[in-house]
Scaffold this active site. Sequence first.
Site, mmCIF file in Angstrom:
data_model
loop_
_atom_site.group_PDB
_atom_site.id
_atom_site.type_symbol
_atom_site.label_atom_id
_atom_site.label_comp_id
_atom_site.label_asym_id
_atom_site.label_seq_id
_atom_site.Cartn_x
_atom_site.Cartn_y
_atom_site.Cartn_z
ATOM 1 N N TYR A 17 0.838 -1.195 0.000
ATOM 2 C CA TYR A 17 0.000 0.000 0.000
ATOM 3 C C TYR A 17 0.880 1.255 0.000
ATOM 4 O O TYR A 17 0.679 2.169 -0.799
ATOM 5 C CB TYR A 17 -0.940 -0.012 1.218
ATOM 6 N N GLU A 39 -11.728 5.710 4.188
ATOM 7 C CA GLU A 39 -11.179 6.650 5.172
ATOM 8 C C GLU A 39 -12.222 6.957 6.245
ATOM 9 O O GLU A 39 -11.891 7.073 7.422
ATOM 10 C CB GLU A 39 -10.698 7.935 4.495
ATOM 11 N N TRP A 47 -5.712 2.791 10.057
ATOM 12 C CA TRP A 47 -5.817 2.501 8.627
ATOM 13 C C TRP A 47 -5.461 1.041 8.360
ATOM 14 O O TRP A 47 -6.044 0.392 7.510
ATOM 15 C CB TRP A 47 -4.919 3.439 7.804
#
Length: 186
Positions: A17, A39, A47
């Site tokens: 990522y 988000e 996250w």
Amino acid sequence: MTVRCGWVNEDPLYIEYHDHEWGVPVHDDQKLFEMLNLEGAQAGLSWYTILKKRENYREAFDQFDAALIASYDDEKLASLLSNPGIVRNRLKIAAVVENAKAFLRVQQQFGSFDAYIWSFVGGEPIVNERESLSQVPTSTAQSDAMSKDLKKRGFKFVGSTICYAYMQATGMVNDHVQACFKHQPK
């Protein structure tokens, strides 16, 4: 040894990522919609938690097809609330449906969500020169403006901190620290 931003752990998923998505400009409406909702799902969580569930989210929310999501009924919402592969928070799940409706309105008004959302940074990524993570803010004037306007348009879970994380994730802001191999000097 490759130097990365300090928030990256050793999980190959997280490394992938960071190395290939975070800070890379996104101009695809469906991907922008997906990231806005992921988000929002992160609120109060990490996250990393959401990233590990991202494929489950994609499956549960029809690959973030806003037109399909906008038509979800109570039965579909109930099935989402019982899905262990996503964060089962009633408000966050309902927010995705409201966000889909607002997203479609923005697309209609601006021609694309991309044109609308990138206007908050003048259509170009903001490349920052940060020496350390401690210099990275949690919000900016641009994320404040984005949050305010998104809320006015009916979007949910779009506070300024979420918007700034979204801007980083979609490459509207490049906050890779200077020592990171992904840092791109101005």
